[in-house]
Design a protein around this motif. Structure first.
Motif, PDB file in Angstrom:
ATOM      1  N   VAL A  66      47.113  42.042  28.377  1.00 40.38           N
ATOM      2  CA  VAL A  66      45.873  41.526  28.962  1.00 40.38           C
ATOM      3  C   VAL A  66      45.278  42.603  29.863  1.00 40.38           C
ATOM      4  O   VAL A  66      45.948  43.084  30.799  1.00 40.38           O
ATOM      5  CB  VAL A  66      46.123  40.239  29.779  1.00 40.38           C
ATOM      6  CG1 VAL A  66      44.809  39.720  30.365  1.00 40.38           C
ATOM      7  CG2 VAL A  66      46.775  39.164  28.917  1.00 40.38           C
ATOM      8  N   ASP A  67      44.045  43.003  29.571  1.00 43.48           N
ATOM      9  CA  ASP A  67      43.308  43.930  30.425  1.00 43.48           C
ATOM     10  C   ASP A  67      42.827  43.152  31.642  1.00 43.48           C
ATOM     11  O   ASP A  67      42.034  42.215  31.520  1.00 43.48           O
ATOM     12  CB  ASP A  67      42.124  44.504  29.643  1.00 43.48           C
ATOM     13  CG  ASP A  67      41.379  45.600  30.399  1.00 43.48           C
ATOM     14  OD1 ASP A  67      41.492  45.663  31.644  1.00 43.48           O
ATOM     15  OD2 ASP A  67      40.654  46.366  29.747  1.00 43.48           O
ATOM     16  N   LEU A  68      43.319  43.517  32.810  1.00 49.43           N
ATOM     17  CA  LEU A  68      42.990  42.777  34.032  1.00 49.43           C
ATOM     18  C   LEU A  68      41.649  43.196  34.630  1.00 49.43           C
ATOM     19  O   LEU A  68      41.207  42.631  35.635  1.00 49.43           O
ATOM     20  CB  LEU A  68      44.105  42.945  35.060  1.00 49.43           C
ATOM     21  CG  LEU A  68      45.497  42.448  34.606  1.00 49.43           C
ATOM     22  CD1 LEU A  68      46.524  42.694  35.697  1.00 49.43           C
ATOM     23  CD2 LEU A  68      45.445  40.975  34.227  1.00 49.43           C
ATOM     24  N   GLY A  69      40.994  44.178  34.018  1.00 43.27           N
ATOM     25  CA  GLY A  69      39.650  44.546  34.428  1.00 43.27           C
ATOM     26  C   GLY A  69      39.548  45.501  35.589  1.00 43.27           C
ATOM     27  O   GLY A  69      38.446  45.834  36.034  1.00 43.27           O
ATOM     28  N   ASP A  70      40.687  45.975  36.099  1.00 44.94           N
ATOM     29  CA  ASP A  70      40.653  46.892  37.244  1.00 44.94           C
ATOM     30  C   ASP A  70      41.534  48.125  37.010  1.00 44.94           C
ATOM     31  O   ASP A  70      42.042  48.738  37.954  1.00 44.94           O
ATOM     32  CB  ASP A  70      41.099  46.170  38.517  1.00 44.94           C
ATOM     33  CG  ASP A  70      42.509  45.591  38.415  1.00 44.94           C
ATOM     34  OD1 ASP A  70      43.149  45.770  37.345  1.00 44.94           O
ATOM     35  OD2 ASP A  70      42.991  44.972  39.383  1.00 44.94           O
ATOM     36  N   GLY A  71      41.724  48.463  35.735  1.00 44.51           N
ATOM     37  CA  GLY A  71      42.577  49.597  35.401  1.00 44.51           C
ATOM     38  C   GLY A  71      44.030  49.237  35.240  1.00 44.51           C
ATOM     39  O   GLY A  71      44.859  50.117  34.985  1.00 44.51           O
ATOM     40  N   ASP A  94      48.890  36.384  41.754  1.00 49.57           N
ATOM     41  CA  ASP A  94      47.523  36.905  41.754  1.00 49.57           C
ATOM     42  C   ASP A  94      47.510  38.222  40.981  1.00 49.57           C
ATOM     43  O   ASP A  94      48.174  39.191  41.359  1.00 49.57           O
ATOM     44  CB  ASP A  94      47.061  37.120  43.198  1.00 49.57           C
ATOM     45  CG  ASP A  94      45.617  37.588  43.290  1.00 49.57           C
ATOM     46  OD1 ASP A  94      44.987  37.807  42.226  1.00 49.57           O
ATOM     47  OD2 ASP A  94      45.121  37.746  44.412  1.00 49.57           O
ATOM     48  N   LEU A  95      46.752  38.246  39.894  1.00 51.80           N
ATOM     49  CA  LEU A  95      46.664  39.441  39.068  1.00 51.80           C
ATOM     50  C   LEU A  95      45.426  40.266  39.398  1.00 51.80           C
ATOM     51  O   LEU A  95      45.131  41.246  38.710  1.00 51.80           O
ATOM     52  CB  LEU A  95      46.636  39.055  37.580  1.00 51.80           C
ATOM     53  CG  LEU A  95      47.800  38.180  37.078  1.00 51.80           C
ATOM     54  CD1 LEU A  95      47.601  37.839  35.614  1.00 51.80           C
ATOM     55  CD2 LEU A  95      49.130  38.886  37.285  1.00 51.80           C
ATOM     56  N   GLY A  96      44.691  39.857  40.442  1.00 50.82           N
ATOM     57  CA  GLY A  96      43.484  40.577  40.815  1.00 50.82           C
ATOM     58  C   GLY A  96      42.272  40.011  40.095  1.00 50.82           C
ATOM     59  O   GLY A  96      41.680  40.678  39.255  1.00 50.82           O
ATOM     60  N   GLY A  97      41.912  38.789  40.410  1.00 48.27           N
ATOM     61  CA  GLY A  97      40.804  38.108  39.724  1.00 48.27           C
ATOM     62  C   GLY A  97      41.339  37.022  38.816  1.00 48.27           C
ATOM     63  O   GLY A  97      40.891  35.874  38.871  1.00 48.27           O
ATOM     64  N   LEU A  98      42.296  37.346  37.997  1.00 49.92           N
ATOM     65  CA  LEU A  98      42.990  36.360  37.184  1.00 49.92           C
ATOM     66  C   LEU A  98      44.261  35.929  37.914  1.00 49.92           C
ATOM     67  O   LEU A  98      44.773  36.646  38.780  1.00 49.92           O
ATOM     68  CB  LEU A  98      43.365  36.946  35.818  1.00 49.92           C
ATOM     69  CG  LEU A  98      42.216  37.431  34.934  1.00 49.92           C
ATOM     70  CD1 LEU A  98      42.766  38.123  33.695  1.00 49.92           C
ATOM     71  CD2 LEU A  98      41.316  36.269  34.539  1.00 49.92           C
ATOM     72  N   ARG A  99      44.757  34.730  37.551  1.00 46.67           N
ATOM     73  CA  ARG A  99      46.008  34.244  38.125  1.00 46.67           C
ATOM     74  C   ARG A  99      46.926  33.784  37.000  1.00 46.67           C
ATOM     75  O   ARG A  99      46.468  33.348  35.946  1.00 46.67           O
ATOM     76  CB  ARG A  99      45.755  33.068  39.079  1.00 46.67           C
ATOM     77  CG  ARG A  99      45.119  33.459  40.407  1.00 46.67           C
ATOM     78  CD  ARG A  99      44.878  32.241  41.283  1.00 46.67           C
ATOM     79  NE  ARG A  99      43.871  31.349  40.720  1.00 46.67           N
ATOM     80  CZ  ARG A  99      43.997  30.031  40.616  1.00 46.67           C
ATOM     81  NH1 ARG A  99      45.096  29.435  41.045  1.00 46.67           N
ATOM     82  NH2 ARG A  99      43.018  29.296  40.111  1.00 46.67           N
ATOM     83  N   LEU A 100      48.221  33.900  37.255  1.00 46.56           N
ATOM     84  CA  LEU A 100      49.222  33.457  36.297  1.00 46.56           C
ATOM     85  C   LEU A 100      50.051  32.365  36.954  1.00 46.56           C
ATOM     86  O   LEU A 100      50.643  32.584  38.011  1.00 46.56           O
ATOM     87  CB  LEU A 100      50.119  34.634  35.901  1.00 46.56           C
ATOM     88  CG  LEU A 100      50.858  34.545  34.560  1.00 46.56           C
ATOM     89  CD1 LEU A 100      49.878  34.495  33.394  1.00 46.56           C
ATOM     90  CD2 LEU A 100      51.815  35.723  34.403  1.00 46.56           C
TER      91      LEU A 100
END
Length: 453
Positions: free
Chosen positions: A21-26, A100-106
């Motif tokens: 999953v691309d978390l969108g922040d590198g 917290d994955l940085g915008g997304l959460r698991l």
């Protein structure tokens, strides 16, 4: 799910899917990756991503987890069930815990059944659930097996699996279902091409989710279980203790004939990965035939010893690095190397080779027909009068079989040649392998297969 950049990483041979999953922040999250991380690395580097998180839904039985290697080499944070009692650094999660994955959460969801400590991971975009990594819980059209712990606990785990699937079914219909095990996995999945689904589609079409009650679910699930490779019983503990961290990529060191002869004298096993016709034409006596193809790892783990050195004989067109990776991802770190020059070098050094006859369906006579396919395959249709022993059971039963002319058969010939090589090791002679399968016999004979066991 529109905003989620999800990359399935499919291992066709094991029948499994990992995910990136691309978390969108590198950064990236990977889920249920094996020690063969080449696909995950390619996907991450193509997007310029660092693998920041590696989540394992359960203690895997069919492959060595790559999470610990990622942690050691890239500083990846491992997310896994606290109830798994892993003996290496990881973030232990319990039901309801969130990361917290940085915008997304698991969010961790306890979904025991396939294993005691099994977690599913719900991926949240804000407060909206996008998809759920179901591991070995809810599969596309099925649910994973519950008999990998012990026979005594199989039914209890099946009842836990029922409750877990019922829990997952309460998620919104549009939520993606992203399982690990798929078609071709010995952890159980029906045949088919779809490897992902949605909660709504599974509620509508998964027969196990439509079972009338818990007892019906348990009966259906347990009735679908077939055999599985014995290495499954070892890898759960390997993954709990922590898999190896590779210093270098696995490889097959070259071995000359003298070195191979010395290894064989000390108990090594020769594994011949060449095609069926090549093995049939000539092979080293005592060699185990496991043709190199997508399912090579599963059959290596089923047939070859894990506690003795293995020497490979390969075809000129077969990639030695790929053979080594396939073995390594299921915990076979006992590859001593490959016979340089193959069978030609062996015979040039004065050693003998042997051959195995290949026959066509139209050439079958009165020989015993030994069908070594899985029980479900045999029950679905077999030659009249055929003897049935699954390939995985043959080594133990070969000594009990009468020494009579025998044609070994499977669906195409690859497994049958493996069976013939096991029979040769046990002293059987006058063997042949059917080049083809049951439908070839139907075509030439004009007769029907029997479908009873």
């Amino acid at each position: 799910m529109t905003g989620i950049d999800l990359v399935p990483l499919v291992d066709e041979g094991l029948g499994n899917s990992a995910y990136l999953v691309d978390l969108g922040d590198g950064r990236a999250l990977v889920v249920d990756v094996s020690l063969d991380l080449r696909g995950a690395w390619r996907a991450a580097r193509r997007r310029g991503l660092t693998v920041a998180f590696a989540a394992d839904t359960h203690l895997h039985a069919d492959f060595v987890s790559g999470a610990r290697h990622l942690a050691a080499t890239e500083g990846t944070q491992i997310l896994a069930s606290a109830a798994g009692h892993r003996e290496f650094t990881h973030t232990g999660l319990r039901d309801g815990d969130e990361v917290d994955l940085g915008g997304l959460r698991l969010r961790a969801l306890a979904t025991p059944g396939h294993t005691h400590e099994h977690l599913s991971f719900l991926l949240l975009d804000g407060d909206a659930p996008a998809g759920v990594f179901t591991g070995g819980s809810l599969l596309v059209g099925s649910a994973a097996r519950t008999d990998l712990v012990s026979a005594e606990q199989t039914e209890d785990l099946a009842r836990q699996q029922y409750a877990s699937l019922q829990r997952l079914a309460t998620l919104p219909d549009e939520v993606g279902v992203w399982p690990t095990h798929g078609a071709g996995s010995f952890c159980s999945a029906p045949p088919g091409t779809e490897r992902t689904s949605t909660i709504g589609r599974e509620k509508a079409g998964n027969p196990l989710l439509r079972a009338k009650n818990e007892d019906g679910f348990v009966a259906d699930l347990l009735g679908s279980l077939g055999s599985f490779p014995p290495y499954f019983l070892r890898l759960i503990e390997v993954n709990r203790r922590g898999s190896v961290v590779l210093d270098t990529d696995p490889a097959l060191p070259p071995l000359d004939v003298g070195a191979v002869q010395s290894l064989l004298t000390d108990g090594a096993q020769l594994v011949d990965t060449r095609s069926v016709p090549e093995f049939a034409a000539g092979h080293v006596p005592g060699a185990l035939s496991i043709p190199f193809r997508p399912v090579f790892a599963s059959w290596l783990g089923w047939l070859a010893p894990h506690d003795r050195p293995l020497v490979i004989v390969r075809g000129a067109d077969q990639d030695p690095a790929e053979i080594a990776w396939q073995a390594t991802k299921i915990g076979y770190t006992n590859l001593a190397g490959e016979l340089t020059g193959g069978v030609d070098a062996w015979t040039a050094a004065g050693h003998s080779a042997t051959s195995t006859r290949l026959v066509r369906a139209g050439q079958l006579g009165r020989e015993r027909i030994l069908d070594i396919r899985q029980t479900a395959e045999f029950a679905a249709g077999h030659l009249p009068g055929a003897t049935h022993i699954e390939l995985g059971e043959l080594a133990e039963r070969a000594g009990d079989l009468s020494r009579e002319p025998t044609v070994v058969m499977c669906g195409h010939g690859e497994r049958a040649m493996g069976a013939a090589s096991l029979l040769e090791q046990a002293g059987h002679r006058d063997l042949a392998v059917l080049d083809g399968g049951p439908q070839d016999w139907v075509t030439v004979s004009g007769r029907s297969l029997e479908s009873r066991t």
